[in-house]
Each structure stands twice: as structure tokens, then as C-alpha cells.
Design an enzyme around this catalytic site. Sequence first.
Site, short mmCIF file in Angstrom:
data_model
loop_
_atom_site.label_atom_id
_atom_site.label_comp_id
_atom_site.label_asym_id
_atom_site.label_seq_id
_atom_site.Cartn_x
_atom_site.Cartn_y
_atom_site.Cartn_z
N ASP A 66 -13.88 4.40 1.64
CA ASP A 66 -13.25 3.23 1.02
C ASP A 66 -14.31 2.16 0.83
O ASP A 66 -15.12 1.93 1.72
CB ASP A 66 -12.11 2.67 1.90
CG ASP A 66 -11.13 1.82 1.10
OD1 ASP A 66 -11.58 0.85 0.45
OD2 ASP A 66 -9.92 2.11 1.13
N SER A 73 -3.39 -9.57 3.71
CA SER A 73 -2.21 -9.00 3.06
C SER A 73 -2.07 -7.51 3.33
O SER A 73 -0.99 -6.94 3.13
CB SER A 73 -2.27 -9.26 1.56
OG SER A 73 -3.35 -8.55 0.97
N LEU A 75 -2.24 -6.06 6.26
CA LEU A 75 -1.74 -5.77 7.59
C LEU A 75 -0.25 -5.42 7.61
O LEU A 75 0.24 -4.84 8.59
CB LEU A 75 -2.00 -6.96 8.52
CG LEU A 75 -3.47 -7.40 8.63
CD1 LEU A 75 -3.61 -8.50 9.67
CD2 LEU A 75 -4.38 -6.23 8.98
N ARG A 77 1.15 -3.13 5.98
CA ARG A 77 1.38 -1.70 5.79
C ARG A 77 0.19 -0.83 6.20
O ARG A 77 0.36 0.39 6.36
CB ARG A 77 1.71 -1.42 4.32
CG ARG A 77 0.57 -1.72 3.37
CD ARG A 77 1.01 -1.88 1.92
NE ARG A 77 -0.11 -2.21 1.03
CZ ARG A 77 -0.64 -3.42 0.92
NH1 ARG A 77 -0.16 -4.42 1.63
NH2 ARG A 77 -1.66 -3.64 0.11
N ASN A 135 -5.91 4.03 -8.20
CA ASN A 135 -6.00 3.99 -9.66
C ASN A 135 -6.23 5.39 -10.22
O ASN A 135 -6.79 6.26 -9.55
CB ASN A 135 -7.09 3.02 -10.13
CG ASN A 135 -8.47 3.50 -9.77
OD1 ASN A 135 -9.09 4.25 -10.50
ND2 ASN A 135 -8.98 3.07 -8.61
N CYS A 177 -3.89 21.51 -11.49
CA CYS A 177 -4.64 20.42 -10.88
C CYS A 177 -3.91 19.11 -11.16
O CYS A 177 -2.93 19.08 -11.91
CB CYS A 177 -6.08 20.36 -11.39
SG CYS A 177 -6.25 19.82 -13.12
N CYS A 180 -3.48 18.26 -14.80
CA CYS A 180 -2.38 18.94 -15.46
C CYS A 180 -1.11 18.11 -15.39
O CYS A 180 -0.28 18.13 -16.30
CB CYS A 180 -2.11 20.30 -14.81
SG CYS A 180 -3.40 21.55 -15.00
N CYS A 194 0.62 -3.31 -6.64
CA CYS A 194 1.49 -3.62 -5.51
C CYS A 194 1.47 -5.11 -5.20
O CYS A 194 2.44 -5.66 -4.68
CB CYS A 194 1.11 -2.80 -4.29
SG CYS A 194 -0.46 -3.21 -3.52
N CYS A 258 -9.16 22.44 -15.49
CA CYS A 258 -8.89 23.75 -14.87
C CYS A 258 -8.37 24.80 -15.84
O CYS A 258 -8.12 25.95 -15.44
CB CYS A 258 -7.90 23.59 -13.71
SG CYS A 258 -6.19 23.24 -14.21
#
Length: 263
Positions: A66, A73, A75, A77, A135, A177, A180, A194, A258
Site C-alpha cells: 500500500d 477517517s 479508523l 473500518r 480503483n 480473469c 473478462c 467512499c 487471457c
Amino acid sequence: MDQPPVHMSPERLSRFARHIVLPEVGGSGQAALAASHVLLLGLGGIGAPALQYLAAAGIGTLTLVDDDVVDISNLQRQTIYTTRDIGHGKAVAARRWVSNFDEKLAVTISDRRVTPQTAPDLLEGVDLVLDGTDNFATRLAVSDACVAERVPLLSAAVGRFQGQVGAFAGHMVSSPCYRCYVGDAFDAEDCDTCAEDGMLGAMAGWTASFAAMQAIRILIAGTGGMGEPGWGKLHLMDGLKPEMRTMRIAKDPGCKACGSGAG
């Protein structure tokens, strides 16, 4: 129930006893988890709670990726972080959490942004990718790399009161994949919203814990375990009704990752 592996220490036997007594897991399944390497992409609403259950399951090697920092904000979740982590990199904070939780697990981290150029290097030696990024451009880059490197992919997403978890193995002849499923129209950077739309924290937890369970299913499939991996199945969760339904994704013969359009 099969017998636990003789090389498992008494401390590890005690730690995972509730797994080992399950006929669907047993000693061979627990050994498979300990020998597994999972790449967790995105340490946010999906990745943070999923990490808790992956670590608790005894996944032996974890690569955590990451490029973001912890914000207050998050915290609501992202359950591995505390107020002390605000302003610190999520990957570093996540590694600290794992170290405090189970020091026997091997953890590597990366705070590089995932792109079509960087994704393939992350997959070396990986048995399964769990993608919780936010994304389509990143998800598609990861999916394409998984197909090229022949690594199975769990893709999970959540927003408001809806979640989804899909298992993809596009490198297999009959399995789709992620591309697809969504097509080629989403290669541009377009993050989920969100912050604007909102998200129930517990909904992220439900989606993430289900994704972790699916990861365990896939990783112990070779032992007979919890049944088939379920490639091409997309599970859709609705937190308001509440209910979950499952749909099957067909392989796109013309998929540029694929199918016949590849390469």
C-alpha cells in the site's frame, strides 16, 4: 481428522488447534496454510480486516502492499490501525501489527504504487493474490499480471452497503480473469468514492472476512479441504437486505489478457 504435521511445534499446535480439529482443514490443511505465500494489495477497508484473518489462519508468508498513509477517517473500518498510526505509512503499520500478533509469520512490505510495470515483480513466489485496491486501473493491472505469471486472484471490493468477492484464474483454459468481468473500459484511474458515498464499517468487515475465508478455501484445495476453489464465481453481498447471491463469470474468448486477444 488427519494427524497434524510432526514438525509443528506444541505452541503452534495449540495456536491452530481449532483449525486442526476441523475435518475440512486438519493437519494437512494447516500445513498448507503455513507453507503459503499471499500477496495482499491494498491495506484499507478490505485489506486491513482481511489481514487479521489471514494472519490468524497461519498464512506463513505475507507480502503487504500500500502506498498510502493512515488517516483518521480510516479508523472507522480499517481495523488494524490506531490513532498512533495516523500519518504513518499503512504498509509499515500493517507489518507492525503482524509482528505484534504473530512473530512467526514472514512479512515483506512495499509502499510503491502498483502499476502495469511494477505489478509483475510483486508476484514472484506468490501462491495467491488478494486485491482490495480502490480503483479499476490498479485492479486490471494486477489481474493482467496474475494471468501472465499464472497466479490466481481474489478480487474484493466494497462500498456503502454492498460488497463483492470474486475468484479468478485466467491463466487456466476454462477460467475467466478479472478483465473478462469488467472489460477494457476501466483502465483509466478512477477511484471509488467512499468519501462521498459513505461506507458502513461492518460492511467492509463482512466483505473482507469472506474474502479471507475464500483465500483459505483456495490455499487448502489441494488437501481436499473446503471444496473447489470456485474459479469464475462472483459473490455479491447486500448489507441492507441482508443477503448474498452468487453469479458465474464467463471467460471472454476475445479478452486481451487471457483470451484470443492476449499478446
